[in-house]
Design a protein around this motif. Structure first.
Motif, PDB file in Angstrom:
ATOM      1  N   SER A 262      19.237  -6.286   0.045  1.00 20.27           N
ATOM      2  CA  SER A 262      17.857  -5.954   0.393  1.00 20.27           C
ATOM      3  C   SER A 262      17.416  -6.822   1.567  1.00 20.27           C
ATOM      4  N   GLN A 263      17.008  -6.177   2.639  1.00 19.11           N
ATOM      5  CA  GLN A 263      16.597  -6.888   3.858  1.00 19.11           C
ATOM      6  C   GLN A 263      15.245  -6.352   4.323  1.00 19.11           C
ATOM      7  N   PRO A 264      14.164  -6.889   3.755  1.00 16.20           N
ATOM      8  CA  PRO A 264      12.831  -6.435   4.151  1.00 16.20           C
ATOM      9  C   PRO A 264      12.472  -6.908   5.551  1.00 16.20           C
ATOM     10  N   LEU A 265      11.434  -6.295   6.092  1.00 18.99           N
ATOM     11  CA  LEU A 265      10.955  -6.717   7.412  1.00 18.99           C
ATOM     12  C   LEU A 265      10.540  -8.185   7.381  1.00 18.99           C
ATOM     13  N   PRO A 266      10.557  -8.848   8.524  1.00 25.56           N
ATOM     14  CA  PRO A 266      10.190 -10.276   8.566  1.00 25.56           C
ATOM     15  C   PRO A 266       8.767 -10.513   8.062  1.00 25.56           C
ATOM     16  N   LYS A 267       8.547 -11.692   7.483  1.00 21.39           N
ATOM     17  CA  LYS A 267       7.217 -12.051   6.996  1.00 21.39           C
ATOM     18  C   LYS A 267       6.240 -12.149   8.163  1.00 21.39           C
ATOM     19  N   ILE A 268       4.963 -11.876   7.866  1.00 20.76           N
ATOM     20  CA  ILE A 268       3.955 -11.912   8.912  1.00 20.76           C
ATOM     21  C   ILE A 268       3.138 -13.202   8.833  1.00 20.76           C
ATOM     22  N   SER A 269       2.463 -13.530   9.902  1.00 19.67           N
ATOM     23  CA  SER A 269       1.646 -14.743   9.979  1.00 19.67           C
ATOM     24  C   SER A 269       0.291 -14.508   9.330  1.00 19.67           C
ATOM     25  N   ASP A 270      -0.442 -15.595   9.101  1.00 18.80           N
ATOM     26  CA  ASP A 270      -1.800 -15.487   8.574  1.00 18.80           C
ATOM     27  C   ASP A 270      -2.684 -14.689   9.526  1.00 18.80           C
ATOM     28  N   GLU A 271      -2.467 -14.864  10.807  1.00 22.64           N
ATOM     29  CA  GLU A 271      -3.268 -14.139  11.794  1.00 22.64           C
ATOM     30  C   GLU A 271      -3.059 -12.635  11.663  1.00 22.64           C
ATOM     31  N   LEU A 272      -1.806 -12.209  11.505  1.00 20.32           N
ATOM     32  CA  LEU A 272      -1.530 -10.781  11.331  1.00 20.32           C
ATOM     33  C   LEU A 272      -2.071 -10.283  10.000  1.00 20.32           C
ATOM     34  N   ALA A 273      -2.006 -11.120   8.975  1.00 25.68           N
ATOM     35  CA  ALA A 273      -2.536 -10.731   7.666  1.00 25.68           C
ATOM     36  C   ALA A 273      -4.037 -10.496   7.728  1.00 25.68           C
ATOM     37  N   ARG A 274      -4.723 -11.257   8.583  1.00 28.13           N
ATOM     38  CA  ARG A 274      -6.179 -11.125   8.702  1.00 28.13           C
ATOM     39  C   ARG A 274      -6.588  -9.800   9.321  1.00 28.13           C
ATOM     40  N   ARG A 275      -5.703  -9.179  10.106  1.00 23.18           N
ATOM     41  CA  ARG A 275      -6.098  -7.935  10.774  1.00 23.18           C
ATOM     42  C   ARG A 275      -5.281  -6.720  10.314  1.00 23.18           C
ATOM     43  N   ALA A 276      -4.419  -6.902   9.329  1.00 17.20           N
ATOM     44  CA  ALA A 276      -3.619  -5.789   8.829  1.00 17.20           C
ATOM     45  C   ALA A 276      -4.497  -4.788   8.080  1.00 17.20           C
ATOM     46  N   THR A 277      -3.989  -3.580   7.953  1.00 15.71           N
ATOM     47  CA  THR A 277      -4.606  -2.573   7.093  1.00 15.71           C
ATOM     48  C   THR A 277      -3.836  -2.573   5.780  1.00 15.71           C
ATOM     49  N   TYR A 278      -4.553  -2.621   4.669  1.00 18.89           N
ATOM     50  CA  TYR A 278      -3.925  -2.695   3.351  1.00 18.89           C
ATOM     51  C   TYR A 278      -3.980  -1.323   2.679  1.00 18.89           C
ATOM     52  N   VAL A 279      -2.906  -1.021   1.973  1.00 13.50           N
ATOM     53  CA  VAL A 279      -2.671   0.339   1.499  1.00 13.50           C
ATOM     54  C   VAL A 279      -2.289   0.332   0.023  1.00 13.50           C
ATOM     55  N   LEU A 280      -2.968   1.137  -0.767  1.00 11.91           N
ATOM     56  CA  LEU A 280      -2.607   1.306  -2.177  1.00 11.91           C
ATOM     57  C   LEU A 280      -1.352   2.152  -2.259  1.00 11.91           C
ATOM     58  N   SER A 281      -0.344   1.668  -2.976  1.00  9.34           N
ATOM     59  CA  SER A 281       0.959   2.337  -2.978  1.00  9.34           C
ATOM     60  C   SER A 281       1.508   2.460  -4.399  1.00  9.34           C
ATOM     61  N   ASP A 282       2.716   2.994  -4.471  1.00 11.62           N
ATOM     62  CA  ASP A 282       3.486   3.141  -5.708  1.00 11.62           C
ATOM     63  C   ASP A 282       2.672   3.818  -6.807  1.00 11.62           C
ATOM     64  N   PHE A 283       2.625   5.137  -6.719  1.00 12.67           N
ATOM     65  CA  PHE A 283       1.931   5.935  -7.717  1.00 12.67           C
ATOM     66  C   PHE A 283       2.881   6.426  -8.801  1.00 12.67           C
ATOM     67  N   GLY A 284       3.941   5.645  -9.041  1.00  8.75           N
ATOM     68  CA  GLY A 284       4.920   6.023 -10.049  1.00  8.75           C
ATOM     69  C   GLY A 284       4.351   6.071 -11.454  1.00  8.75           C
ATOM     70  N   CYS A 285       3.277   5.323 -11.704  1.00  7.04           N
ATOM     71  CA  CYS A 285       2.615   5.355 -13.013  1.00  7.04           C
ATOM     72  C   CYS A 285       1.322   6.155 -12.968  1.00  7.04           C
ATOM     73  N   GLY A 286       1.041   6.789 -11.826  1.00  2.13           N
ATOM     74  CA  GLY A 286      -0.192   7.541 -11.674  1.00  2.13           C
ATOM     75  C   GLY A 286      -0.249   8.747 -12.596  1.00  2.13           C
ATOM     76  N   LEU A 287      -1.475   9.100 -13.003  1.00  2.00           N
ATOM     77  CA  LEU A 287      -1.685  10.241 -13.891  1.00  2.00           C
ATOM     78  C   LEU A 287      -2.969  10.959 -13.494  1.00  2.00           C
ATOM     79  N   PRO A 288      -3.085  12.225 -13.871  1.00  3.96           N
ATOM     80  CA  PRO A 288      -4.325  12.956 -13.562  1.00  3.96           C
ATOM     81  C   PRO A 288      -5.521  12.285 -14.220  1.00  3.96           C
ATOM     82  N   SER A 289      -6.645  12.331 -13.538  1.00  2.00           N
ATOM     83  CA  SER A 289      -7.855  11.708 -14.061  1.00  2.00           C
ATOM     84  C   SER A 289      -8.482  12.587 -15.141  1.00  2.00           C
TER      85      SER A 289
END
Length: 450
Positions: A262-289
């Protein structure tokens, strides 16, 4: 145009991700790399301490990770070329691939053969959830896919090899990583603007999922991704400088395998973390409401009371978990401790219920009779007066005090605002919790995108 997805850190545990191959000219696997034996009764005994995912185990037994090779062409018209394993999880593996049509990069999440079978039986709902999240309508009033929910770009079935079975594959954008990895790389809590930004973006993702009729049921740091600023040329350079690798050969039930590292992308800096867009992921346990009958959901420290007590649950269970996550993001630690309470002789579940009483808003009045009457397991823990059977001393422990104690760098005005937001989420009665849309109007979240 760069497309991408997430990756998880490599694991050395049972039932991780997916990747293996048959090899005829590989070095002989050592004895320690043999993962099965036969006991005195002639039954096969499986050792799951694989170097990475437990490859070469059958889908019929609950396994069946995808057997992909670097350079494999997959998808309709062999559109995607496999380049690297980014990571793996309990029921899937994630691969970096080149989109030969779009001339960029994508991530492909390949479900195990077992989970693919569950999807075909209608038990596993991730595919439908991803379609709902990514669906676009001609109706101008219909919201497009959200930048704060993972997007489905394509899907296909990958024919399996060996006993792994076939694999449902989801093609997604490439993301920079997950919040769990960001937390693990730090010794201190996030800077408050970053914690607030993650909270806001996560809440937008939850609101969008709920609008599309989806309950996530598994909110946690692992399932919050963030975007990457790497361009296509940057990823090409990274692939060249850090070539894709494999582990040493191992002997499995399906033959000799060599798992991809497993070779994930390189870690990001605090500066990049401050301006990143965050995304809700992994709906493997998701169910209809809708109101679901008793089914354990969510990791214990983030689990709502109705789930612990066997009650029906719906979208408010996500809101409870979100409130707990806000605390974790600002203090870098959990609010609820899922463990035995020696002082009051409480089991881990009893202790969770006890903490809920301590931390709930003093105006909530504790668990109510009609509420406990509707939850089948409540009688195991509460008496007729709606008090815990073991009668620990109950008092109001203000969230403001806990937040300040755990992170004294947070300004007092923010402490009060964070606690107010959390109280709206951590109401003992699910019907009293704020919705995601209501929480988006909370004053503490103002300016989080700045």
């Amino acid at each position: 145009m760069l497309r991408a997805i997430f990756f998880r850190q490599p694991h050395r545990i049972a039932r991780t991700c997916a990747k293996f191959r048959y090899m005829s000219s590989s070095p002989e696997p050592t004895t320690r790399n043999q993962h099965f034996s036969v006991d005195a009764e002639g039954k096969t005994v499986v050792d799951l301490s694989f170097a990475s995912e437990a490859l070469g185990l059958p889908a019929a037994d609950g396994y069946g990770w995808a057997q992909l090779e670097f350079g494999d062409s997959v998808g309709d018209d062999q559109r995607y070329t496999i380049l690297r394993k980014l990571g793996c999880g309990m029921h899937s593996s994630t691969w970096l691939a080149r989109d030969e049509v779009g001339n960029g990069f994508v991530a492909i999440k390949a479900l195990t053969g077992h989970m693919t079978g569950m999807n075909e039986k209608g038990v596993y709902w991730e595919a439908e959830a991803l379609r709902l999240l990514s669906f676009r309508s001609q109706d101008p009033s219909f919201k497009p896919s959200s930048p704060h929910c993972v997007r489905l770009l394509d899907e296909f079935i990958l024919p399996g090899r060996g006993s792994a079975g076939s694999h449902m594959c989801f093609v997604m954008p490439v993301y920079g990583g997950d919040v769990k990895a960001l937390v693990a790389s730090r010794k201190t809590p996030f800077e408050l603007p970053t914690a607030k930004r993650i909270s806001l973006h996560l809440l937008r993702g939850i609101a969008f999922a709920h609008e599309r009729g989806i309950v996530h049921t598994d909110l946690k740091h692992d399932n919050i991704f963030f975007t990457t600023e790497l361009e296509t040329t940057d990823i090409e350079r990274w692939l060249k400088e850090d070539p894709s690798r494999r582990h040493e050969p191992e002997l499995s039930q399906d033959g000799i395998i060599k798992a991809a590292v497993s070779q994930p992308l390189p870690k990001i800096s605090d500066e990049l973390a401050r301006r990143a867009t965050y995304v809700l992921s992994d709906f493997g346990c998701g169910l209809p409401s809708n109101l679901h009958d008793d089914r354990t959901i969510t990791t214990p420290p983030l689990r709502a009371p109705e789930s612990f007590l066997g009650g029906k649950w719906d979208a408010p269970a996500d809101i409870w978990a979100f409130g707990c996550l806000v605390f974790e993001l600002v203090v870098n630690g959990t609010l609820f401790k899922y463990r035995v309470n020696e002082k009051w002789k409480l089991t881990a579940i009893e202790n969770m219920l006890y903490q809920m009483l301590l931390f709930s808003n003093s105006n909530d009045g504790g668990f109510q009779p009609e509420q406990l009457a509707a939850w089948p397991l409540a009688g195991q823990y509460f008496n007729s007066s709606c008090e815990l059977e073991k009668e620990p001393t109950v008092f109001h422990w203000p969230l403001e005090d806990i937040i300040s104690k755990r992170n004294n760098a947070i300004p007092s005005a923010d402490v009060v605002a964070i606690a107010k937001l959390m109280y709206q989420c951590l109401r003992l009665n699910p019907a009293d919790r704020a919705t995601a849309e209501e929480l988006l109007q909370d004053p503490w979240l103002e300016g989080a995108d700045a």
